[in-house]
Scaffold this motif. Structure first.
Motif, short mmCIF file in Angstrom:
data_model
loop_
_atom_site.label_atom_id
_atom_site.label_comp_id
_atom_site.label_asym_id
_atom_site.label_seq_id
_atom_site.Cartn_x
_atom_site.Cartn_y
_atom_site.Cartn_z
N ALA A 132 -7.86 -18.79 -42.42
CA ALA A 132 -8.13 -18.16 -41.01
C ALA A 132 -6.94 -18.05 -40.26
O ALA A 132 -6.41 -17.25 -39.54
CB ALA A 132 -9.27 -18.96 -40.34
N GLY A 133 -6.20 -19.40 -40.04
CA GLY A 133 -5.01 -19.70 -39.08
C GLY A 133 -3.78 -20.85 -39.80
O GLY A 133 -4.36 -21.38 -40.58
N THR A 134 -2.94 -20.53 -39.03
CA THR A 134 -1.77 -21.72 -39.68
C THR A 134 -2.20 -23.16 -39.46
O THR A 134 -1.98 -24.08 -40.14
CB THR A 134 -0.73 -21.36 -38.70
N ALA A 135 -3.18 -23.37 -38.48
CA ALA A 135 -3.55 -24.94 -38.28
C ALA A 135 -4.42 -25.25 -39.42
O ALA A 135 -4.68 -26.74 -39.67
CB ALA A 135 -4.39 -24.83 -37.06
N ASP A 136 -4.98 -24.32 -40.35
CA ASP A 136 -5.74 -24.66 -41.58
C ASP A 136 -4.80 -25.14 -42.68
O ASP A 136 -5.21 -25.12 -43.95
CB ASP A 136 -6.77 -23.62 -41.98
N GLY A 186 -11.50 -22.92 -39.76
CA GLY A 186 -12.11 -23.91 -38.66
C GLY A 186 -12.85 -23.22 -37.69
O GLY A 186 -13.22 -21.83 -37.84
N MET A 187 -12.82 -23.65 -36.40
CA MET A 187 -13.62 -23.04 -35.25
C MET A 187 -15.14 -22.80 -35.49
O MET A 187 -15.74 -23.42 -35.75
CB MET A 187 -12.91 -21.97 -34.58
N GLU A 188 -15.22 -21.37 -35.52
CA GLU A 188 -16.53 -21.00 -35.85
C GLU A 188 -16.71 -20.65 -37.39
O GLU A 188 -17.85 -20.45 -37.85
CB GLU A 188 -17.07 -19.73 -35.18
N THR A 210 -10.38 -28.00 -37.60
CA THR A 210 -9.64 -27.13 -36.33
C THR A 210 -10.39 -26.66 -35.08
O THR A 210 -11.49 -26.07 -35.79
CB THR A 210 -8.78 -26.31 -37.16
N GLY A 211 -10.23 -26.81 -33.98
CA GLY A 211 -11.10 -26.29 -32.90
C GLY A 211 -11.13 -26.99 -31.78
O GLY A 211 -10.76 -28.34 -31.95
N TYR A 212 -11.65 -26.62 -30.88
CA TYR A 212 -11.92 -27.32 -29.40
C TYR A 212 -13.26 -27.87 -29.51
O TYR A 212 -13.83 -27.87 -30.70
CB TYR A 212 -11.82 -26.36 -28.30
N GLY A 213 -13.54 -28.54 -28.50
CA GLY A 213 -14.79 -29.33 -28.27
C GLY A 213 -15.94 -28.81 -29.17
O GLY A 213 -16.65 -29.88 -29.77
N ALA A 214 -16.60 -27.99 -28.98
CA ALA A 214 -17.84 -27.39 -29.38
C ALA A 214 -17.47 -27.25 -30.78
O ALA A 214 -18.63 -27.12 -31.70
CB ALA A 214 -18.40 -26.27 -28.74
N ALA A 215 -16.32 -27.20 -31.44
CA ALA A 215 -16.18 -27.22 -32.97
C ALA A 215 -16.39 -28.30 -33.72
O ALA A 215 -16.86 -28.31 -34.83
CB ALA A 215 -14.66 -26.90 -33.13
N LEU A 216 -16.73 -29.37 -32.70
CA LEU A 216 -17.16 -30.74 -33.34
C LEU A 216 -16.66 -31.13 -34.59
O LEU A 216 -17.22 -31.71 -35.60
CB LEU A 216 -18.80 -30.43 -33.62
N SER A 240 -11.89 -30.45 -47.22
CA SER A 240 -11.88 -30.78 -48.47
C SER A 240 -11.27 -29.79 -49.34
O SER A 240 -11.84 -29.01 -49.99
CB SER A 240 -13.08 -31.32 -49.02
N GLY A 241 -9.89 -29.72 -49.15
CA GLY A 241 -9.15 -28.87 -50.11
C GLY A 241 -9.23 -29.02 -51.46
O GLY A 241 -9.40 -28.41 -52.46
#
Length: 309
Positions: A132-136, A186-188, A210-216, A240-241
Motif C-alpha cells: 500500500a505504501g512505502t512504510a510497508d 497497514g492503517m485500515e 503502520t499507522g496512527y493511534g487507532a491503527a492499534l 509477517s512477510g
C-alpha cells in the motif's frame, strides 16, 4: 565459537543427548530429528513440506543459529534460511558456518534480514508482492526475499494503496497475471479487499503495524482483512512477510507434488456372475377338454311282456 559444536550436526559425531541423531534410534524412525541439547532439529520436514526447517533468529545466540544451520546443511537438501537476523549476528553465523565445514558463508539480504544458503532455482510459480505504501517496505522485503529463496518468481508492485486508487488500477492486469498475490498494507488495510476484488487468484494479506493511534499497531488492518467482503482472502500475522511467502510456497508445493496412490487401494468390485437365463414362458396351456355332450337317456324299460304268437 567452538567449531566442534557445529560438527555435532555431522553424521556420526553426536553424543547421547547432545547431537546424537534421533533418526538412528528405532523409536524415532518415523520422525527423524537431531538433538543438539539446546534444540531438536526437524530433519523430516523436506519430505513433508519440500523445504528444510527455517531458523527464526530472535531469542537464539549466534552460535546456536550456526549449529542448527550446519546440521541442516549437512543432513538435508534445499534452501536453509535464517529469518529476522540482524547484520552483526548474520556476520558471525556466516563466519562460523564457513569455518566449520564445506559450506560457504551464505548470502545476507540486509533489508529483509534474511540469511540463506542454497536458494532454490525459480520453479515457475509467479508471485506478485503488492504494498500500500512505502512504510510497508520492510515487510515486503522479507516476503519477496523468502519467496525468491524458496524458488518462487517474484514481481513487486510498491506504493499502490487505495489513497490513490488509480495507481492500483494501472497495474491491476499485471498483478492478476500472477499465480498468487501477496498484499501488504497497514492503517485500515483496505488494499487487500481492493486487490482481491480485481483478481481471480489466491490473495494472501499481510497487515502491518503502520499507522496512527487507532491503527492499534496492525490490529485494525488485521481485523479489516479478516472481515473482507472479497471472499477467500487468506490473512497471516501482523508484519509477517515470512508467513505470507510461506503461504504462497505451500500453494505452489501442493500443486506440483505428485499425488501418492492410496496405501491400500480397494479391490475392484467383482464382475457379477452371468445372470441365469430367464425361465422360458410356459407353453400355451391346452384348452380344457370340452364338456361331454348331454348323455343319451337310457332306453325306457318295456312296460309289459309281449307274448309271442
Amino acid at each position: 565459537m567452538d567449531h566442534g559444536q557445529l560438527n555435532e550436526g555431522q553424521p556420526g559425531q553426536g553424543q547421547p543427548g547432545q547431537g546424537q541423531p534421533e533418526e538412528d534410534r528405532p523409536d524415532q524412525a518415523l520422525t527423524p530429528a537431531l538433538a543438539l541439547g539446546f534444540a531438536t532439529v526437524d530433519l523430516d520436514r523436506p519430505r513433508r513440506q519440500g523445504l528444510p526447517e527455517v531458523i527464526y533468529a530472535p531469542g537464539k545466540r549466534p552460535g546456536e543459529i550456526a549449529a542448527i544451520a550446519a546440521a541442516l546443511l549437512a543432513r538435508t537438501s534445499g534452501p536453509v534460511l535464517v529469518t529476522r537476523v540482524e547484520p552483526g549476528a548474520a556476520a558471525q553465523v556466516s563466519a562460523d558456518v564457513a569455518a566449520a565445514g564445506e559450506h560457504g558463508p551464505g548470502g545476507y539480504n540486509a533489508p529483509a534480514r534474511l540469511l540463506s544458503w542454497r536458494p532454490a532455482s525459480p520453479g515457475g510459480c509467479r508471485v506478485a508482492v503488492v504494498t500500500a505504501g512505502t512504510a510497508d517496505g520492510p515487510v515486503a522485503d522479507e516476503a519477496a526475499a523468502v519467496a525468491r529463496a524458496t524458488g518462487l518468481e517474484v514481481t513487486e508492485f510498491r506504493d499502490v494503496g487505495v489513497a490513490g486508487l488509480h495507481r492500483l488500477l494501472t497495474v491491476a492486469g499485471d498483478i492478476g497475471a500472477a499465480d498468487v498475490v501477496v498484499v501488504i498494507a497497514g492503517m485500515e488495510g483496505a488494499l487487500a479487499s481492493a486487490v482481491a476484488g480485481l483478481v481471480g487468484v489466491p490473495v494472501v494479506a499481510v497487515p502491518t503495524s503502520t499507522g496512527y493511534g487507532a491503527a492499534l499497531e496492525g490490529i485494525t488492518a488485521l481485523l479489516a482483512m479478516m472481515t473482507s467482503c472479497a471472499a477467500g482472502v487468506c490473512v497471516v500475522n501482523i508484519d509477517s512477510g515470512f508467513g505470507a511467502a510461506m503461504a504462497a510456497y505451500r500453494l505452489a508445493f501442493s500443486l506440483r507434488r505428485p499425488h501418492p496412490a492410496p496405501p491400500h487401494p480397494a479391490p475392484p468390485h467383482p464382475a457379477p456372475p452371468h445372470p441365469a437365463p430367464p425361465h422360458p414362458a410356459p407353453p400355451h396351456p391346452a384348452p380344457p377338454h370340452p364338456a361331454p355332450p348331454h348323455p343319451v337317456p337310457p332306453h325306457p324299460a318295456p312296460r309289459g311282456r309281449v307274448s309271442g304268437p
